[in-house]
Design a protein around this motif. Structure first.
Motif, PDB file in Angstrom:
ATOM      1  N   THR A 442      33.183  20.063 -19.522  1.00  9.78           N
ATOM      2  CA  THR A 442      32.553  21.002 -18.591  1.00  9.78           C
ATOM      3  C   THR A 442      31.224  21.557 -19.110  1.00  9.78           C
ATOM      4  N   PRO A 443      31.107  21.951 -20.373  1.00  7.42           N
ATOM      5  CA  PRO A 443      29.796  22.452 -20.839  1.00  7.42           C
ATOM      6  C   PRO A 443      28.682  21.417 -20.713  1.00  7.42           C
ATOM      7  N   VAL A 444      28.981  20.160 -21.016  1.00  6.34           N
ATOM      8  CA  VAL A 444      27.959  19.124 -20.887  1.00  6.34           C
ATOM      9  C   VAL A 444      27.576  18.946 -19.423  1.00  6.34           C
ATOM     10  N   ALA A 445      28.588  18.948 -18.524  1.00  2.00           N
ATOM     11  CA  ALA A 445      28.292  18.817 -17.096  1.00  2.00           C
ATOM     12  C   ALA A 445      27.455  19.983 -16.598  1.00  2.00           C
ATOM     13  N   ALA A 446      27.735  21.200 -17.095  1.00  8.08           N
ATOM     14  CA  ALA A 446      26.943  22.369 -16.696  1.00  8.08           C
ATOM     15  C   ALA A 446      25.514  22.245 -17.178  1.00  8.08           C
ATOM     16  N   GLU A 447      25.333  21.648 -18.364  1.00  7.02           N
ATOM     17  CA  GLU A 447      23.975  21.462 -18.877  1.00  7.02           C
ATOM     18  C   GLU A 447      23.183  20.495 -18.019  1.00  7.02           C
ATOM     19  N   TYR A 448      23.844  19.468 -17.487  1.00  7.64           N
ATOM     20  CA  TYR A 448      23.158  18.498 -16.631  1.00  7.64           C
ATOM     21  C   TYR A 448      23.107  18.926 -15.169  1.00  7.64           C
ATOM     22  N   GLY A 449      23.758  20.013 -14.832  1.00 13.21           N
ATOM     23  CA  GLY A 449      23.788  20.451 -13.451  1.00 13.21           C
ATOM     24  C   GLY A 449      24.664  19.581 -12.581  1.00 13.21           C
ATOM     25  N   SER A 450      25.640  18.947 -13.181  1.00  3.88           N
ATOM     26  CA  SER A 450      26.530  18.051 -12.455  1.00  3.88           C
ATOM     27  C   SER A 450      27.904  18.690 -12.324  1.00  3.88           C
ATOM     28  N   GLU A 451      28.752  18.109 -11.537  1.00  4.50           N
ATOM     29  CA  GLU A 451      30.121  18.570 -11.378  1.00  4.50           C
ATOM     30  C   GLU A 451      31.066  17.376 -11.500  1.00  4.50           C
ATOM     31  N   ASN A 476      34.838   9.287 -23.410  1.00  6.52           N
ATOM     32  CA  ASN A 476      33.658   8.425 -23.439  1.00  6.52           C
ATOM     33  C   ASN A 476      33.178   8.103 -22.029  1.00  6.52           C
ATOM     34  N   LEU A 477      34.097   7.740 -21.135  1.00  8.65           N
ATOM     35  CA  LEU A 477      33.705   7.357 -19.775  1.00  8.65           C
ATOM     36  C   LEU A 477      33.097   8.532 -19.022  1.00  8.65           C
ATOM     37  N   ILE A 478      33.725   9.704 -19.127  1.00  9.68           N
ATOM     38  CA  ILE A 478      33.243  10.852 -18.355  1.00  9.68           C
ATOM     39  C   ILE A 478      31.914  11.364 -18.906  1.00  9.68           C
ATOM     40  N   LEU A 479      31.767  11.427 -20.234  1.00  9.35           N
ATOM     41  CA  LEU A 479      30.499  11.886 -20.802  1.00  9.35           C
ATOM     42  C   LEU A 479      29.368  10.910 -20.487  1.00  9.35           C
ATOM     43  N   ASN A 480      29.658   9.616 -20.523  1.00  8.41           N
ATOM     44  CA  ASN A 480      28.625   8.649 -20.137  1.00  8.41           C
ATOM     45  C   ASN A 480      28.247   8.811 -18.676  1.00  8.41           C
ATOM     46  N   ALA A 481      29.239   9.033 -17.810  1.00  5.01           N
ATOM     47  CA  ALA A 481      28.942   9.229 -16.387  1.00  5.01           C
ATOM     48  C   ALA A 481      28.098  10.480 -16.171  1.00  5.01           C
ATOM     49  N   VAL A 482      28.398  11.553 -16.909  1.00  3.30           N
ATOM     50  CA  VAL A 482      27.610  12.786 -16.777  1.00  3.30           C
ATOM     51  C   VAL A 482      26.182  12.564 -17.272  1.00  3.30           C
ATOM     52  N   GLU A 483      26.065  11.858 -18.398  1.00  5.44           N
ATOM     53  CA  GLU A 483      24.736  11.641 -18.971  1.00  5.44           C
ATOM     54  C   GLU A 483      23.864  10.780 -18.072  1.00  5.44           C
ATOM     55  N   HIS A 484      24.442   9.773 -17.420  1.00  6.85           N
ATOM     56  CA  HIS A 484      23.663   8.859 -16.593  1.00  6.85           C
ATOM     57  C   HIS A 484      23.773   9.177 -15.099  1.00  6.85           C
ATOM     58  N   GLY A 485      24.411  10.285 -14.737  1.00 12.29           N
ATOM     59  CA  GLY A 485      24.610  10.601 -13.328  1.00 12.29           C
ATOM     60  C   GLY A 485      23.459  11.310 -12.670  1.00 12.29           C
ATOM     61  N   VAL A 490      30.313  13.590 -10.389  1.00 12.19           N
ATOM     62  CA  VAL A 490      31.092  12.524 -11.014  1.00 12.19           C
ATOM     63  C   VAL A 490      32.521  12.642 -10.495  1.00 12.19           C
ATOM     64  N   ILE A 491      33.020  11.558  -9.892  1.00 11.43           N
ATOM     65  CA  ILE A 491      34.341  11.582  -9.259  1.00 11.43           C
ATOM     66  C   ILE A 491      35.307  10.774 -10.118  1.00 11.43           C
ATOM     67  N   VAL A 492      36.411  11.403 -10.503  1.00 15.42           N
ATOM     68  CA  VAL A 492      37.467  10.754 -11.282  1.00 15.42           C
ATOM     69  C   VAL A 492      38.670  10.569 -10.357  1.00 15.42           C
ATOM     70  N   THR A 493      39.035   9.289 -10.115  1.00 15.29           N
ATOM     71  CA  THR A 493      40.125   8.961  -9.199  1.00 15.29           C
ATOM     72  C   THR A 493      41.293   8.387  -9.982  1.00 15.29           C
ATOM     73  N   VAL A 494      42.481   8.891  -9.685  1.00 16.42           N
ATOM     74  CA  VAL A 494      43.702   8.450 -10.360  1.00 16.42           C
ATOM     75  C   VAL A 494      44.695   7.991  -9.302  1.00 16.42           C
ATOM     76  N   ALA A 495      45.325   6.836  -9.543  1.00 20.48           N
ATOM     77  CA  ALA A 495      46.362   6.322  -8.642  1.00 20.48           C
ATOM     78  C   ALA A 495      47.280   5.415  -9.441  1.00 20.48           C
ATOM     79  N   ALA A 496      48.438   5.125  -8.876  1.00 18.19           N
ATOM     80  CA  ALA A 496      49.426   4.286  -9.569  1.00 18.19           C
ATOM     81  C   ALA A 496      50.154   3.424  -8.560  1.00 18.19           C
TER      82      ALA A 496
END
Length: 658
Positions: A442-451, A476-485, A490-496
């Motif tokens: 969350t702090p990294v996302a707040a720094e980039y102005g992303s959610e 790793n996946l979420i921080l990369n998505a925030v950095e390059h978003g 950034v949407i995280v989808t979970v299903a099974a």
């Protein structure tokens, strides 16, 4: 029905007087029995008819069962032969040789048999014509010199003369048919109309031959015919001439039995057939032996090459002799030895490099800890420094942090390379793990102005996994998505589904090309080497994430499109040891519309009341409740429609691009 009648002797006296009465008494009993038998006939007929139907049904059933077993067996045999034909060079060569040999021997045998039959027939025909001319001449001279006038003398002379020409000739059996030429009105006193050998009649003479003989003068004609001898018919030749006796013209046919020639031909054909069969078998054996000597080394080479490919570098071919196959084996062994030496050198070098990295990483931990402690002291006291020293303390602190992260990644990579990384799998709720990762990002996302928006089932998804490694993958996946978003959500989808759980991390930033997506998991690889890293990172994060995924026997895949963002999909089995059939989340996002003709477009099916998508669809693929647990980073507001993101729990795809 058969009945027997018993005769009773007549008796005199009083006892005999009662006999008619006894017969009369027995008469009605016999009549009643006969009537009962006749009445029972229809009943018995019905019984036998039913028995016949039952037997017929059983026979038909047995025939049907036999046919149902025969045809599958025939198909199995055909498939086996076809598979053997495709996979075995030796079988194909031997079978082709046998087929060609059988065809060749059949053609040659048919030609030889035909030539032998023609030669035998011509030989017998020449002999028959020669003997017929001689015997007809003798018969005509006998008839011309005869001085007989009465009937008995004429009959005796004809009989004796014809019997003299009957019998065995020089080679073949000879018989005769003597018949008066039809439509002769003179003389009227001829006493001999026809005569023939036993079992012969004029019907054995072909009509065409008779007509030719009747219309001729002194010419001789022949034709093939069939001679009845006992209970069998034998081939023969009929040779006909005209002779004159006592003013009457007769047709004289000498018939030659060709049974001995036919037997000779049958014996020759039998010898040819047996010899051809033996030669075919010998050719097949020779072809098998020759091809075995040629194919066996090739098969052995294929087996050795498969073992070499499996890592058994010590395998070699057995070399015998000095021929071409031996030289091939020697060359193969030389190549295998060279490959083994090079692979051993590379493996040794790789081990040395891995050991070097591991040793250096371990050795650097102590001085790095000391440097970090000093950097923290300077960083905490930076407010007392002048601006230049303050900035230097901040840079030192940040770079030491980054150096420590790189060192930790190097140590982890060295564990993977050494093969000592172990999986500590336990049942865990992956949704809680993802929520913990989002909370830390969350702090990294707040720094980039992303959610960061989480779309997951409210009930959670329990899977057997190593929570620490899954946490590292998702971080790793979420921080990369925030950095390059580029500040977008950034949407995280979970299903099974029944066998796997899938997590998709979708950003809407600069995106990647297919070539970049294929290399994104390489060590130290960057899409734009000139681009500065603002959030730190060692360049090993995605490589470590891939290794962690492999430990789970899962999938980690990337999709990207320039200007449309990227999507990373993690798929792990619900239970360790199970195979993944398909991922419950799709790799290519459904909200991306690409130009026609590039590739098939996936259709994202969302649940009722969902956000963007093509429309309502079936319920959750994982079988969980349709309600959604949603997390949004404090650094920004919730995206429109995110409150109805329950479709992510049931997102399915009509096509899996895994």
């Amino acid at each position: 029905m058969v009945s027997a009648t018993k005769q009773v002797p007549e008796s005199s006296g009083p006892e005999g007087a009662h006999a008619p009465d006894q017969a009369a008494a027995k008469g009605p009993e016999h009549t009643d029995a006969l009537a009962a038998e006749l009445a029972a006939l229809p009943f018995r007929a019905r019984i036998w008819r039913r028995r016949g139907i039952i037997v017929g049904v059983r026979v038909a059933r047995l025939v049907r069962v036999g046919l149902s077993s025969f045809f599958p067996a025939l198909r199995y045999l055909g498939r086996s032969l076809h598979q053997r034909w495709r996979r075995s060079l030796q079988f194909r060569t031997v079978l082709t040789t046998l087929l060609l040999a059988v065809t060749s021997f059949g053609a040659v045998g048919a030609y030889l048999s035909n030539q032998i039959a023609n030669n035998l027939f011509q030989e017998r025909l020449t002999q028959a014509e020669s003997e017929t001319r001689y015997n007809v001449k003798q018969v005509q001279e006998t008839f011309d010199g005869a001085q007989v006038t009465d009937q008995s003398s004429v009959i005796t002379l004809v009989y004796d003369t014809l019997n003299a020409v009957e019998g065995r000739g020089s080679v073949i059996q000879r018989r005769y048919v003597f018949e008066a030429k039809p439509e002769q009105t003179k003389p009227r006193n001829r006493w001999v109309e026809s005569r023939a050998s036993d079992q012969l009649t004029v019907s054995v003479i072909p009509p065409d031959l008779r007509k030719a003989v009747q219309d001729s003068g002194k010419d001789q004609y022949w034709a093939s015919t069939v001679i009845p001898v006992g209970t069998e018919d034998r081939p023969g030749i009929a040779v006909g001439n005209l002779v004159t006796f006592n003013g009457t013209v007769y047709e004289l046919y000498l018939i030659y039995d060709l049974n001995t020639a036919q037997q000779t031909l049958d014996e020759i054909q039998g010898v040819l057939l047996a010899g051809g069969a033996v030669l075919v078998l010998m050719i097949g054996a020779i072809a098998w032996y020759v091809t075995r000597n040629v194919v066996s080394p090739v098969s052995h080479a294929a087996l050795v090459s498969e073992k070499l490919a499996a890592g058994q570098l010590q395998e070699r071919m057995v070399v015998k002799g000095e021929d071409e196959v031996a030289r091939l084996g020697a060359s193969f062994n030389h190549m295998a030895a060279s490959l083994q030496e090079q692979i051993t050198q590379l493996a040794t070098l790789s081990q040395m490099q891995q050991r070097f990295v591991s040793d250096v990483s371990h050795e650097l931990r102590t001085p790095l800890t000391t440097v970090r402690m000093a950097a923290e002291v300077l960083y905490d006291a930076r407010h007392d420094f002048d601006p230049i020293n303050k900035r230097s303390a901040e840079l030192l602190y940040n770079q030491v942090e980054r150096f420590q992260s790189l060192l930790a990644d190097l140590l982890e990579i060295s564990r993977f390379d050494a093969g000592v990384a172990m999986l500590d799998a336990e049942p865990e709720d992956i949704v809680q793990v993802i929520a913990h990762v989002i909370e830390g990002a969350t702090p990294v996302a707040a720094e980039y102005g992303s959610e960061i928006i989480l779309r997951a089932p409210a009930g959670g998804i329990v899977a057997e996994m190593d929570a620490r490694r899954i946490d590292r993958i998702l971080r790793n996946l979420i921080l990369n998505a925030v950095e390059h978003g580029e500040g977008r959500p950034v949407i995280v989808t979970v299903a099974a589904n029944q066998t796997a759980v899938g997590v998709a991390v979708r950003d809407q930033g600069i995106g990647m090309t297919p070539a970049e997506a294929a290399r994104v998991f390489d060590r130290f690889w960057r899409a734009d080497p000139a681009r500065a890293r603002t959030t730190g990172g060692s360049g090993l994060g995605l490589s470590i994430a891939m290794e962690d995924t492999k430990l789970h026997n899962g999938w980690l895949q990337a999709w990207g499109n320039k200007g449309s963002g990227s999507n990373f999909r993690l798929t792990v089995p619900l239970r360790q040891g199970e195979e993944i059939d398909r991922s419950p989340v799709q790799l290519e996002p459904g909200d991306i519309v690409l130009p026609d003709g590039q590739h098939d477009k996936n259709i994202l099916v969302l649940g009722p009341g969902s956000g963007p998508g093509p429309g309502p669809g079936p319920g959750p693929a994982s079988g969980t409740d349709e309600s959604v647990a949603e997390a949004s980073s404090p650094g920004g507001r919730t995206a429109p429609g995110a409150a109805n993101a329950g479709a992510a729990a049931g997102a399915t795809s009509t096509k899996d691009h895994s």
